[in-house]
Design a protein around this motif. Structure first.
Motif, PDB file in Angstrom:
ATOM      1  N   ALA A 164       0.880  -1.220  -0.053  1.00 37.50           N
ATOM      2  CA  ALA A 164       0.107  -0.085   0.201  1.00 37.50           C
ATOM      3  C   ALA A 164       0.994   1.072   0.455  1.00 37.50           C
ATOM      4  O   ALA A 164       0.720   2.358  -1.026  1.00 37.50           O
ATOM      5  N   GLY A 165       1.638   1.321   0.349  1.00 33.30           N
ATOM      6  CA  GLY A 165       2.934   2.375   0.759  1.00 33.30           C
ATOM      7  C   GLY A 165       3.185   2.702  -0.562  1.00 33.30           C
ATOM      8  O   GLY A 165       3.717   3.800  -1.116  1.00 33.30           O
ATOM      9  N   GLY A 166       3.942   1.745  -1.302  1.00 30.43           N
ATOM     10  CA  GLY A 166       4.418   1.873  -2.667  1.00 30.43           C
ATOM     11  C   GLY A 166       3.428   2.095  -3.583  1.00 30.43           C
ATOM     12  O   GLY A 166       3.830   3.292  -4.033  1.00 30.43           O
ATOM     13  N   ILE A 167       2.307   1.941  -3.251  1.00 34.65           N
ATOM     14  CA  ILE A 167       1.050   2.641  -4.625  1.00 34.65           C
ATOM     15  C   ILE A 167       0.976   3.394  -3.900  1.00 34.65           C
ATOM     16  O   ILE A 167       0.537   4.409  -5.074  1.00 34.65           O
ATOM     17  N   ALA A 168       0.370   3.810  -2.642  1.00 33.82           N
ATOM     18  CA  ALA A 168       0.210   5.006  -2.376  1.00 33.82           C
ATOM     19  C   ALA A 168       1.067   6.515  -3.530  1.00 33.82           C
ATOM     20  O   ALA A 168       0.876   7.584  -3.476  1.00 33.82           O
ATOM     21  N   ALA A 169       2.375   5.734  -3.599  1.00 33.02           N
ATOM     22  CA  ALA A 169       3.714   6.455  -3.738  1.00 33.02           C
ATOM     23  C   ALA A 169       3.886   7.125  -5.182  1.00 33.02           C
ATOM     24  O   ALA A 169       4.285   8.203  -5.463  1.00 33.02           O
ATOM     25  N   VAL A 170       2.882   6.131  -6.380  1.00 34.14           N
ATOM     26  CA  VAL A 170       2.890   6.200  -7.506  1.00 34.14           C
ATOM     27  C   VAL A 170       2.809   7.473  -8.023  1.00 34.14           C
ATOM     28  O   VAL A 170       1.621   8.128  -7.901  1.00 34.14           O
ATOM     29  N   GLU A 171       3.476   8.743  -8.974  1.00 38.04           N
ATOM     30  CA  GLU A 171       2.859   9.261  -9.314  1.00 38.04           C
ATOM     31  C   GLU A 171       2.332   9.110 -10.090  1.00 38.04           C
ATOM     32  O   GLU A 171       1.948   8.460 -11.182  1.00 38.04           O
ATOM     33  N   GLY A 172       0.903   9.910 -10.206  1.00 37.05           N
ATOM     34  CA  GLY A 172      -0.469   9.659 -10.927  1.00 37.05           C
ATOM     35  C   GLY A 172      -1.475   9.046 -10.399  1.00 37.05           C
ATOM     36  O   GLY A 172      -2.641   9.329 -10.725  1.00 37.05           O
ATOM     37  N   VAL A 173      -1.140   7.859  -9.638  1.00 41.06           N
ATOM     38  CA  VAL A 173      -2.489   7.915  -8.656  1.00 41.06           C
ATOM     39  C   VAL A 173      -2.551   8.803  -7.448  1.00 41.06           C
ATOM     40  O   VAL A 173      -1.916   9.821  -6.696  1.00 41.06           O
ATOM     41  N   ASP A 174      -3.674   9.491  -7.282  1.00 44.81           N
ATOM     42  CA  ASP A 174      -4.484  10.580  -7.061  1.00 44.81           C
ATOM     43  C   ASP A 174      -5.135   9.894  -5.603  1.00 44.81           C
ATOM     44  O   ASP A 174      -5.260  11.049  -4.687  1.00 44.81           O
ATOM     45  N   ALA A 175      -5.916   8.768  -5.458  1.00 43.04           N
ATOM     46  CA  ALA A 175      -6.125   8.476  -4.253  1.00 43.04           C
ATOM     47  C   ALA A 175      -6.420   7.039  -4.079  1.00 43.04           C
ATOM     48  O   ALA A 175      -5.861   6.551  -5.672  1.00 43.04           O
ATOM     49  N   LEU A 176      -6.608   6.665  -2.986  1.00 39.28           N
ATOM     50  CA  LEU A 176      -7.043   4.906  -2.779  1.00 39.28           C
ATOM     51  C   LEU A 176      -8.447   4.638  -2.332  1.00 39.28           C
ATOM     52  O   LEU A 176      -8.677   5.924  -1.578  1.00 39.28           O
TER      53      LEU A 176
END
Length: 268
Positions: A164-176
């Motif tokens: 989750a932490g890595g996914i949240a930090a992906v540039e272009g992912v605006d929200a989880l």
């Protein structure tokens, strides 16, 4: 001469400027009329479900058109994280797309590429033919499309929880968006969304999102659980759906006028 148009604020815009938790509901029945009724409810968000609902592209388009006159932010959930499907949803005018079952940083990065035109991504170029650009009536749509679209990815498995932490930090992912039902199943707790381990997992995703600066939402139909997640820092909550509201309200009518046991069965 065509009328120059502007795009509505995206989910990312709404979350960035919000001074409180945003609240929304699901449109799952496939009815544009029901979607329009829900859009005028005063809720902030309306999530049109293309994963678990009997809807296709034409129904999604009709729902987006029906809710466009209301101050609600529509989000469309794709049935799967597929670049071709996302291209179709974006072209028909979905500004805010939700991708289910994103389990890794690599998947999240692929979804970012899918919703962006080259050289930033791989989205096919057909905006002149599509509602997304209002048939080229939104100035500079191609150049600005990545600013006019928001991408949310769902955390729904034990694998996604760990990443989750890595996914949240992906540039272009605006929200989880955390899906506690599937997350509970993945953790071996099928049907137990309010199990302490599931709640702890959801709250860990909220913390991971806050650390990365990425808003996190949760699907939480139980009001007490929704309140808990809001207090834990959830940026938005989905607190009901058209079909469950209709189911529970119609059952309440039957209980009130016939009785909890349903009375005797009618003979036809």
């Amino acid at each position: 001469m065509p009328i120059p148009l502007t795009s509505a604020p995206t989910l990312a815009d709404r979350l960035r400027t919000a001074d409180r938790t945003l609240y929304g509901m699901w449109s799952c029945g496939g009815s544009p009329l029901a979607a329009e009724i829900c859009a005028g409810s005063g809720l902030d968000l309306l999530l049109i479900d293309g994963e678990h609902s009997p809807v296709g592209l034409e129904s999604i388009l009709a729902q987006l058109q029906a809710v466009a006159a209301y101050p609600v932010t529509p989000i469309v959930r794709a049935p799967i994280g597929d670049a071709a499907i996302l291209k179709q949803l974006l072209d028909l005018g979905a500004q805010n797309v939700l991708v289910p079952m994103v389990d890794s940083v690599e998947q999240a990065e692929a979804m970012v590429r899918a919703v962006r035109y080259p050289p930033l991504g791989v989205r096919g170029v057909g905006s002149a033919l599509a509602r997304s650009s209002r048939w080229s009536r939104i100035p500079d749509y191609l150049a600005r499309a990545h600013e006019l679209v928001s991408l949310t990815v769902q955390i729904e498995t034990a694998e996604a929880l760990a990443a989750a932490g890595g996914i949240a930090a992906v540039e272009g992912v605006d929200a989880l968006l955390v899906g506690p039902a599937d997350l509970a199943a993945s953790l071996g707790l099928l049907g137990q969304q309010n199990h302490p381990d599931v709640i702890a997992a959801v709250e860990s995703v909220i913390r991971a999102g806050r650390e990365a600066g990425t808003p996190v939402g949760v699907n939480a139909f139980d009001p007490a659980t929704a309140d808990r997640y809001a207090e834990a820092g959830a940026a938005y909550l989905l607190v009901g759906s058209d079909v469950t509201l209709l189911a529970r309200a119609s059952e309440a009518l039957a209980d009130r006028f016939i009785g909890p046991a349903g009375g005797s069965a009618a003979a036809y």
